[in-house]
Design an enzyme around this catalytic site. Structure first.
Site, PDB file in Angstrom:
ATOM      1  N   LYS A 195       0.880  -1.110   0.053  1.00  0.00           N
ATOM      2  CA  LYS A 195      -0.120   0.044   0.026  1.00  0.00           C
ATOM      3  C   LYS A 195       1.131   1.175  -0.195  1.00  0.00           C
ATOM      4  O   LYS A 195       1.709   1.414   0.994  1.00  0.00           O
ATOM      5  CB  LYS A 195      -0.978   0.121   1.169  1.00  0.00           C
ATOM      6  N   ASP A 221     -15.390   1.133  10.092  1.00  0.00           N
ATOM      7  CA  ASP A 221     -15.525   1.143   8.389  1.00  0.00           C
ATOM      8  C   ASP A 221     -15.745  -0.163   7.747  1.00  0.00           C
ATOM      9  O   ASP A 221     -15.148  -0.554   6.841  1.00  0.00           O
ATOM     10  CB  ASP A 221     -14.530   1.862   7.978  1.00  0.00           C
ATOM     11  N   ASP A 246     -26.522 -29.750 -19.596  1.00  0.00           N
ATOM     12  CA  ASP A 246     -25.780 -30.265 -20.680  1.00  0.00           C
ATOM     13  C   ASP A 246     -25.088 -31.409 -20.335  1.00  0.00           C
ATOM     14  O   ASP A 246     -23.946 -32.025 -20.574  1.00  0.00           O
ATOM     15  CB  ASP A 246     -24.583 -29.344 -21.237  1.00  0.00           C
TER      16      ASP A 246
END
Length: 740
Positions: A99, A192, A537
């Protein structure tokens, strides 16, 4: 201690206004609200940032030159997150997420948050919280070196519409609850919580990240008053700034739970003010398709009085753990990571970023020089550098288990051809080709399905294989390479060949053997149907043996190119158990029809195993019109040849599996409960003979499915970006106080 005066704080002011209306079905009560002005992140009385962490003596400091930039994982207004590889030191070759924040772009409050994030990560050590390995700075930038988590974030999974059943949500919420409780015990309010900040590791476990808005040193009897977090996830006491404690995180957990289960946010207005007013006053419409346990937990988390909220009492997280919604969770095993996650990212290259947003990963990784910050910025970040004390010890004692030899040989830009050598064709379809391939380093054999993205969107197939490929009788996806026009899906190699080939090559075959085969396949199909997945299928060529043993356990269902997952009106995945009030009737009808088609295909397979020929085609030269006419009539022979020796029980099962009306056809569950399957060990051992040549039988089978495919056009599978959920959340920037 570093102090900041009021003049240094940024204050973007706004007012909370009184609103009286109905928004998105939520009634907002007409009550006057106190008008207040406040900053987006007004730290109130918290003006001093203690610097208590230092670089541990004896550990090597890091700098940007020690890391090779591989890919961009994410980007915001303050900087970027890169996938990097350590180039030197005891952990050389290890992958990390780096970061990088530009000091000049950080306002004072953001610099405080960044320093706080670094301090919190140094202090925290928990299996469900991201680990900080290094922290350092240059004149213009700050660097945090964190765990690289290959599973991406939950937001990306949500926007791709993978998950979430109640069982999935239960697992993720339980791990989150343990992570939040650990932070609370350290005096930290997270503040947060949102899908973007929840990452998935390579095993599928969650890791909480991004601590820039977290608040340290908040005891239960103390409160924080700052206005931080993403608005839609804020607790009422955060919105009205009357002070909040750790209880605010439990409200956010409820918002996250609601969104994961429904695909919508519980309180979301047309703008920021309206959203905040809804959080404070709107009545919550509880979705009735949710279980009573889920509804009960949501109601207890959405208590506007924080002291009444679940988790706010003296027992803390134990109140949440005791709730009936989590009754099936073994919390000790969960903490030890012994419970299997509901979703596991595809295994492959260590630097694989398939689970990350291509908007970022397609960018060229470049860490430009940072603009020098203000004069006092360096003082602000004094003591920022950090090396995890365990980094050196761990690297000495443990091998780099997540680094495969291929990374060291081919580097970060390895393409499929760098890693695998292509061999002969295995099969060719309209949109793809399947080949055998060999890993260049290990010499292990695999199969690779090469899909032309210009002809078909492979997203659904990849997601289904990533999600359900851990089932023992479903082909396992080993790796995914997305290279422009083509996608390469590397899977285990089916060395035993097609099921029907192997059976037809046997001169004799008994009912008991046939029932064992059908049981294994139907059990797998039932598992898929229970998860809301239809294959669509299931022709015999898509059912293969892993090896030459002929053991039913080695059977694999392959080729999910036309498979579909049941989705609600909002685009989220569902399981059939709670869809009645959430899915349009025609969607349910279509899903039921597709599931019935899967059973019909298994009926055709069973008929052929017992009779030695197909039920509706006499040979490979039959016309589609002739075959469809026979199928439509619903008539097939159960007399003559082997049928004179076959049990009545098997004929009864066949008549229900091949019923012309899909509404009267057996379900997979009913097939498994039929006596011919349930008591399969008692079925006759009588050896049924083969009369027709295998190639003629296979030709007739191919003609049958060719006729069916010509009858109806295959649906166009659009990119997930076209879905309602992806469009709803396309901004990738929920209104946030963080502005990043």
């Amino acid at each position: 201690m570093i102090s900041f005066g009021p003049a240094q704080e940024s204050s973007l002011k706004m007012e909370v206004q009184s609103v009286s209306s109905e928004v998105n079905g939520h009634q907002i009560m007409d009550e006057p609200m106190e008008e207040e002005s406040y900053t987006h992140c007004d730290e109130g009385a918290y003006k001093e940032i203690p610097i208590t962490h230092h670089v541990k003596e004896g550990c090597e400091k890091a700098d940007p030159s020690q890391f090779e930039l591989l890919k961009v994982l994410g980007q915001g207004s303050f900087g970027k997150v890169f996938l990097v590889r350590k180039l030197m030191g005891p952990d050389a070759g290890q992958l990390y997420a780096m970061k990088v924040l530009k000091k000049a772009s950080l306002k004072v409050r953001d610099r405080v948050r960044t320093k706080m994030e670094r301090d919190i990560l140094v202090e925290v050590n928990h299996p469900f919280i991201v680990k900080l390995h290094y922290a350092f700075q240059t004149e213009g930038k700050l660097y945090l070196i964190l765990d690289f988590l290959r599973g991406g974030d939950v937001f990306t999974r949500l926007s791709k519409e993978v998950m979430f059943t109640e069982e999935d949500v239960k697992f993720y919420l339980a791990e989150l609850a343990l992570a939040l409780d650990h932070l609370h015990n350290l005096g930290i309010v997270y503040r947060d919580l949102k899908p973007e900040n929840i990452l998935l590791d390579e095993a599928g476990h969650i890791k909480l990240t991004d601590f820039g808005l977290s608040k340290e040193s908040v005891d239960q009897d103390k409160k924080a008053y700052s206005f931080c977090g993403t608005v839609e996830y804020m607790a009422p006491e955060v919105v009205n700034r009357r002070g909040h404690t750790q209880s605010a995180d439990w409200w956010s957990l409820g918002v996250l739970m609601f969104e994961m289960l429904t695909g919508t946010l519980p309180f979301q207005g047309k703008d920021r003010n309206e959203t905040m007013n809804m959080i404070l006053k709107a009545k919550l419409g509880m979705p009735q398709f949710l279980s009573l346990e889920a509804q009960g937990l949501l109601r207890m988390l959405f208590k506007r009085n924080p002291s009444n909220r679940l988790g706010a009492g003296p027992d803390g997280v134990e109140e949440i753990k005791r709730h009936t919604f989590f009754s099936t969770i073994d919390w000790n095993k969960l903490y030890r990571r012994e419970l299997q996650p509901p979703f596991k990212p595809a295994s492959g290259k260590p630097d694989d970023t398939f689970c990350f947003d291509p908007e970022f990963t397609a960018k060229t990784p470049k860490d430009s020089p940072g603009i020098p910050p203000s004069a006092n910025a360096h003082q602000l970040f004094k003591g920022f550098s950090f090396v995890a004390p365990v980094s050196l010890e761990e690297s000495k004692s443990a091998p780099l288990v997540n680094i495969l030899p291929i990374v060291q040989v081919h580097g970060s830009s390895a393409q499929f051809s760098d890693v695998y050598e292509l061999k002969e064709d295995i099969g060719v379809g309209s949109y793809s080709i399947c080949k055998r391939c060999i890993h260049r380093v290990t010499a292990m054999e695999f199969a690779v399905k090469i899909i032309d993205k210009s002809k078909r969107d492979p997203s659904e197939e990849i997601e289904i294989l990533m999600r359900y490929g851990q089932h023992p009788n479903i082909i396992t996806l080993k790796d995914v390479y997305d290279e422009g026009r083509f996608v390469y899906l590397v899977t285990e190699l089916m060395k035993g060949g097609e099921l029907l080939d192997k059976i037809l090559r046997q001169k004799f075959f008994s009912e008991r053997e046939a029932s064992a085969v059908l049981y294994t396949i139907t059990k797998t199909v039932d598992y898929l149907h229970c998860q809301g997945v239809v294959h669509r299928d299931l022709k015999p060529s898509n059912i293969l043996y892993m090896d030459d043993s002929g053991n039913p356990d080695s059977i694999r269902i392959c080729d999910f190119g036309f498979a579909k997952q049941l989705r609600g009106d909002n685009g989220l995945l569902l399981t059939p158990c709670y869809t009645a009030n959430f899915v349009a009737p025609e969607v349910l009808m279509r899903q039921g029809y597709d599931a019935a088609c899967d059973i019909w295909s298994l009926g055709v397979l069973l008929y052929t195993m017992l009779a030695g020929y197909t039920p509706f085609a006499n040979g490979p030269n039959d016309t589609p019109e002739e075959i469809l006419l026979r199928i439509g009539s619903g008539k097939f022979s159960l007399s003559g040849g082997n049928w004179d020796s076959v049990s009545d029980s098997s004929k009864d099962l066949l008549s229900h599996m091949l019923h012309v009306d899909p509404h009267h056809r057996y379900t997979a569950e009913q097939v498994l409960k039929h006596s011919w399957i349930a008591c399969r060990d008692q079925n006759p051992h009588f050896q049924l003979t083969r009369h027709e040549a295998p190639h003629l039988v296979k030709g007739a089978m191919a003609a049958t499915y060719s006729a069916l495919n010509h009858k109806t056009c295959k649906p166009v599978l659009e990119p997930v970006a076209a879905s309602s959920l992806a469009q709803r959340r396309n901004m990738k920037k929920l209104t946030s106080t963080d502005m990043s």
